[in-house]
Design a protein around this motif. Structure first.
Motif, PDB file in Angstrom:
ATOM      1  N   SER A 191      13.595   2.780  -3.497  1.00  0.00           N
ATOM      2  CA  SER A 191      12.520   2.917  -2.500  1.00  0.00           C
ATOM      3  C   SER A 191      11.585   4.046  -2.894  1.00  0.00           C
ATOM      4  N   PHE A 192      10.342   3.795  -2.707  1.00  0.00           N
ATOM      5  CA  PHE A 192       9.309   4.778  -3.019  1.00  0.00           C
ATOM      6  C   PHE A 192       8.415   4.909  -1.789  1.00  0.00           C
ATOM      7  N   PRO A 193       7.787   6.065  -1.649  1.00  0.00           N
ATOM      8  CA  PRO A 193       6.779   6.139  -0.581  1.00  0.00           C
ATOM      9  C   PRO A 193       5.624   5.204  -0.932  1.00  0.00           C
ATOM     10  N   GLN A 194       5.146   4.466   0.075  1.00  0.00           N
ATOM     11  CA  GLN A 194       4.022   3.565  -0.197  1.00  0.00           C
ATOM     12  C   GLN A 194       2.725   4.372  -0.234  1.00  0.00           C
ATOM     13  N   LEU A 195       2.139   4.409  -1.403  1.00  0.00           N
ATOM     14  CA  LEU A 195       0.936   5.213  -1.578  1.00  0.00           C
ATOM     15  C   LEU A 195      -0.264   4.556  -0.904  1.00  0.00           C
ATOM     16  N   SER A 196      -1.267   5.353  -0.672  1.00  0.00           N
ATOM     17  CA  SER A 196      -2.490   4.796  -0.080  1.00  0.00           C
ATOM     18  C   SER A 196      -3.702   5.517  -0.660  1.00  0.00           C
ATOM     19  N   ALA A 208      10.857   6.600 -12.578  1.00  0.00           N
ATOM     20  CA  ALA A 208      11.384   5.270 -12.252  1.00  0.00           C
ATOM     21  C   ALA A 208      10.249   4.259 -12.118  1.00  0.00           C
ATOM     22  N   LEU A 209       9.156   4.711 -11.533  1.00  0.00           N
ATOM     23  CA  LEU A 209       8.009   3.830 -11.330  1.00  0.00           C
ATOM     24  C   LEU A 209       7.381   3.414 -12.666  1.00  0.00           C
TER      25      LEU A 209
END
Lengths: 159, 393
Positions: free
Chosen positions: A70-75, A94-95
């Motif tokens: 899980s990653f923070p959803q960027l905006s 990881a990304l």
């Protein structure tokens, strides 16, 4: 990555769990340079079927973790900038690994095989061919009869 | 290949023998482009291969006799699109329509010397059907071909083959040049794509040269177009080359391989007007709907060519026929096709015809509703009708 959004084109396979994901066979891989886009990746990830992705990646020789990271959803902010700063260092690593597998690895030549009907879709010059043998529904006969004759895995899929 | 052959051969004994045999041989046979009409005002024009056998001449003669009653000045086309498909069965020129059921399909179990004789008979039998089927309105402003009768009834089950000839093979032939003329995204499509949230996943059914695949870098699109495996240059591959960040596949809108109900958006620009019956057009829309997530979460955008384009070069209006064959003219100069949708001769070179169903005001919305969609917005833009819609439930 597109395998995560493709299944068998044969209508009768749509409801079969075995028709997704399609399985790679005889795949020749290539790496293409694609701009790294963490905004796209972090927002794309929740939409992916992770177990299917793990299976597909494995068939191509990549090992992904069993559970979806899980990653923070960027905006994008009002100024148009993406808040990449919110990613931790290990998340960034990881990304980038995911970016290589999902975005930069492509199957140039090979086949995708339906686990339900055994149909083989050819991949040529990075374009998968999902056109069924005819527009007359002949494919249904092919599938039904070939299975009936014990030819379920016959090489009749590439057209 | 032999297993393919064997498989088909076994099936041929069981069911639909004729079609499959014809298909199999046709696949192997070299496809020839749309050939010229045989006659104009009863005068024989030219053969597609430059030579006529005695049997073929006789067949044409029969046809002329049958059709002499026709008073209008018209060109009667022998729909030679099946040359390639049925070439392996010994057939040279056939027409869709009545022939498909009887005359054509019988050829599957036969070949060789008898084939031409059979051809002649089938040919004559089909004369009347053909006369009604494909005519050109000589002297009209546009040389787009129109059809006298209900195209759906005429094409019937052969719609797929019809489109194969009048749509797919045309695009295979004109792909490179077509691509060169298609570089500017439509404003409404642009707006639709730009408004999607990052990470959105969608399909572009009929992506052509892929001009919409790179509009918004923060979304992911599986582009698809039709492609023949024996063509080295085609739209799907052109799209692939142009958009390394997106994926393209070759698929048919009526049999999409995409995961059902998995997409945030769908595009299908200038595609469904190429389907040759109302049933198939609705089926295509329903296909699009089947890929979308539930209502409120996903939407689709469709573009179709409008019948009402009085101010365009074509000059069609609401009273014009809706089912037309629109020429794309080949240029000798460039060896690439040159588009001229007015049908004006370019360098005296034979045009290639594409089938279109021209949509009337409101027809697109009706089709969407009957396919199970709910129209959210719609309008007219530069000779096209467009609609944005979602699943009704």
């Amino acid at each position: 990555m597109q395998t995560n959004f493709l299944s068998c084109a044969v209508k009768t396979c749509k409801s079969s769990p075995a028709a997704f994901p399609l399985h790679f066979r005889d795949a020749t891989l290539a790496s293409t340079n694609v701009p790294y886009n963490p905004l796209l990746l972090t927002n794309l990830l929740p939409r992916l079927d992770w177990p299917a992705l793990v299976t597909s990646s494995k068939e191509l020789g990549f090992t992904l973790p069993d559970s979806k990271p899980s990653f923070p959803q960027l905006s994008r902010g009002d100024d148009g900038a993406v808040n990449v700063g919110t990613l931790k260092e290990e998340e960034e690593t990881a990304l980038r690994t995911l970016h290589r597998v999902l975005m930069e690895t492509e199957v140039v030549e090979g086949k995708m095989v339906c686990g339900s009907c055994g149909f083989e879709y050819g991949i040529h010059q990075s374009v998968g061919n999902f056109l069924l043998p005819s527009h007359l529904g002949v494919y249904l006969h092919v599938v039904v009869f070939s299975r009936g004759l014990g030819m379920g895995d016959a090489n009749h899929g590439s057209v | 290949m032999w297993r393919v052959g064997g498989c088909f051969a076994v099936m041929a004994l069981i069911d639909d023998a004729e079609l499959m045999i014809c298909f199999l041989f046709g696949w192997a046979a070299h496809w020839k482009p749309a050939s010229k009409a045989l006659r104009f005002n009863g005068r024989e024009m030219e053969s597609d291969d430059g030579e006529w056998t005695a049997a073929e001449r006789s067949a044409v003669g029969d046809t002329v006799a049958t059709d002499k009653a026709q008073e209008r000045e018209e060109v009667e086309w022998v729909c030679s699109g099946f040359d390639g498909l049925f070439g392996g069965c010994g057939r040279k020129r056939l027409c869709m329509g009545a022939g498909e059921d009887e005359g054509l399909s019988r050829s599957g179990d036969d070949s060789g010397t008898n084939a031409i004789g059979r051809d002649s008979r089938a040919h004559s039998d089909m004369a009347n059907e053909r006369g009604r089927m494909c005519v050109i309105e000589a002297g009209s402003r546009s040389t787009s071909r129109t059809m006298d009768t209900d195209p759906e009834a005429e094409r019937g089950l052969d719609a797929g083959l019809y489109e194969e000839h009048y749509v797919h093979r045309v695009y295979d032939r004109i792909a490179s040049h077509f691509s060169a003329t298609r570089y500017k995204p439509w404003p409404i499509v642009n707006e639709f794509l730009s408004g999607l949230s990052p990470g959105s996943i969608g399909v572009d059914l009929g992506c052509g040269n892929g001009k919409y695949l790179n509009v918004n870098p923060d979304i992911y699109i599986v582009g698809s177009d039709r492609q023949e495996s024996n063509q080295c240059q085609n739209l799907a591959e052109i799209a692939r080359e142009k958009s390394v960040t997106q994926d393209t596949i070759a698929s048919d809108i009526l049999h999409p391989p995409h995961r059902p109900h998995a997409f945030d958006f769908a595009l299908s620009i200038a595609v469904i007007h190429h389907l040759s019956s109302a049933v198939r057009r609705r089926e295509a829309i329903s296909s699009v709907l089947g890929l979308l997530k539930p209502a409120g979460e996903a939407r689709a955008l469709l573009y179709v060519w409008a019948l009402e384009q009085k101010t365009s070069r074509r000059g069609w209006d609401e009273n014009s026929p809706q089912d037309v064959l629109v020429p794309w003219v080949l240029s000798k100069q460039f060896t690439e096709p040159m588009e001229d949708q007015t049908g004006d001769t370019v360098n005296g070179v034979e045009p290639i015809f594409r089938y279109y169903h021209l949509y009337k005001n409101g027809e697109l919305e009706d089709d969407i509703k009957s396919a199970g969609g709910k129209v959210l917005d719609s309008g007219y833009e530069k000779d096209n009708w467009w609609a944005i819609f979602e699943r009704a439930s």
